[in-house]
Design a protein around this motif. Structure first.
Motif, PDB file in Angstrom:
ATOM      1  N   ARG A  15     -32.955 -16.867  35.759  1.00 36.04           N
ATOM      2  CA  ARG A  15     -33.157 -15.408  35.808  1.00 36.04           C
ATOM      3  C   ARG A  15     -32.661 -14.902  37.152  1.00 36.04           C
ATOM      4  N   GLU A  53     -39.776  -8.450  31.859  1.00 36.66           N
ATOM      5  CA  GLU A  53     -39.088  -7.577  32.821  1.00 36.66           C
ATOM      6  C   GLU A  53     -39.078  -6.113  32.377  1.00 36.66           C
ATOM      7  N   LYS A  54     -39.611  -5.844  31.171  1.00 36.71           N
ATOM      8  CA  LYS A  54     -39.748  -4.488  30.637  1.00 36.71           C
ATOM      9  C   LYS A  54     -38.424  -3.696  30.632  1.00 36.71           C
ATOM     10  N   PRO A  55     -37.405  -4.243  29.978  1.00 40.37           N
ATOM     11  CA  PRO A  55     -36.139  -3.497  29.920  1.00 40.37           C
ATOM     12  C   PRO A  55     -36.242  -2.286  29.001  1.00 40.37           C
ATOM     13  N   ARG A  58     -32.699 -11.605  39.587  1.00 38.79           N
ATOM     14  CA  ARG A  58     -33.285 -10.279  39.862  1.00 38.79           C
ATOM     15  C   ARG A  58     -32.565  -9.687  41.062  1.00 38.79           C
ATOM     16  N   HIS A  87     -30.482  -4.269  31.260  1.00 35.88           N
ATOM     17  CA  HIS A  87     -30.658  -5.695  31.507  1.00 35.88           C
ATOM     18  C   HIS A  87     -29.678  -6.480  30.634  1.00 35.88           C
ATOM     19  N   VAL A 115     -31.554  -7.114  36.205  1.00 36.99           N
ATOM     20  CA  VAL A 115     -32.030  -8.435  35.770  1.00 36.99           C
ATOM     21  C   VAL A 115     -31.062  -9.044  34.753  1.00 36.99           C
ATOM     22  N   THR A 139     -30.984 -12.621  32.365  1.00 36.51           N
ATOM     23  CA  THR A 139     -31.652 -13.840  31.919  1.00 36.51           C
ATOM     24  C   THR A 139     -30.649 -14.589  31.056  1.00 36.51           C
TER      25      THR A 139
END
Length: 250
Positions: free
Chosen positions: A181, A29-31, A183, A97, A123, A125
């Motif tokens: 997860r 998710e590239k936090p 979103r 996140h 996001v 998780t």
């Protein structure tokens, strides 16, 4: 070392493969900013702190675990918030996140807490008791579709990622676990207000065996209650249905 505290609902991950799967889901998710809830003994933390170009913080209530983590992972100095997640203010400015092996005894409360931060949190998780994870992800018409399903799905799309065996923990819990997860939705259904929407959903499911007409009677005038939708039960209504009905409340 550290001790396990049943009073805090502690079950620590020991399965490295599960830890790596959770971290991989987070990394995808590239936090840029990341908060871990309940790092415990650091099973997931030790991988999270290695993520490149990620500003990391963790919130942990147990003083013994805070001491253990800072001693074991010096890079966590000044990055651990020593308090309950339920009492924590947003730990970052801007977007962040969330990840965690959430304490099962307060996992639903944690989700409601995160809803207060929804504008900042795209996001989440998280690992939950499997039954809770399934309820969050449940679709309308399901017997396990309820308040938490509607209130979370109003703002987040939910993906059930994978099951986690009891043997992946120390001590093994008496329940199965699941990782989901969330979103944040790009657009949400228009509703009268967050408060009205929440009151409607909670009232409807408080007497889920009754028709909607009987369950939410105090919230609507008699003319509105004649609409056919009130012949249904709460679990038959979608997020969109509840959002639309909120505008007709007294």
């Amino acid at each position: 070392m550290y001790t396990l505290k049943k009073s805090l609902g502690q079950h620590f991950l020991k399965d490295d493969n599960v830890c790596k799967k959770i971290v991989a889901a987070v990394e995808a998710e590239k936090p840029e900013q990341l908060l871990e809830v309940g790092p415990g003994g650091g099973a997931i933390t030790r991988y999270l702190v290695q993520l490149p170009e990620v500003s990391f913080r963790a919130v942990e209530l147990d003083a013994e675990k805070v001491q253990y983590l800072t001693a074991t992972y010096p890079e966590l100095k000044d990055k651990i918030i020593h308090e309950s997640i339920l009492d924590t203010a947003a730990p970052f400015e801007g977007i962040f996140h969330i990840v965690g092996n959430f304490p099962y005894n307060i996992s639903t409360q944690i989700l409601f807490k995160i809803l207060d931060w929804k504008e900042q949190v795209p996001v989440i998780t998280g690992m939950f008791q499997k039954e809770v994870a399934q309820r969050v992800a449940a679709a309308p018409g399901s017997k396990i579709y309820g308040v938490i399903s509607v209130l979370i799905q109003a703002f987040y799309e939910v993906d059930y990622l994978f099951d986690v065996s009891e043997q992946s923990f120390n001590p093994p819990p008496k329940v199965k676990s699941g990782v989901i997860r969330l979103r944040r939705r790009q657009t949400t259904e228009p509703r009268k207000s967050d408060r009205a929407f929440t009151v409607l959903v909670k009232t409807a499911f408080n007497q889920r065996r009754k028709t909607l007409r009987n369950a939410v009677k105090p919230l609507f005038d008699e003319a509105t209650l004649k609409d056919d939708i009130f012949n249904k039960r709460a679990e038959q209504l979608s997020v969109s249905d509840f959002a639309g009905l909120s505008f007709k409340m007294k």
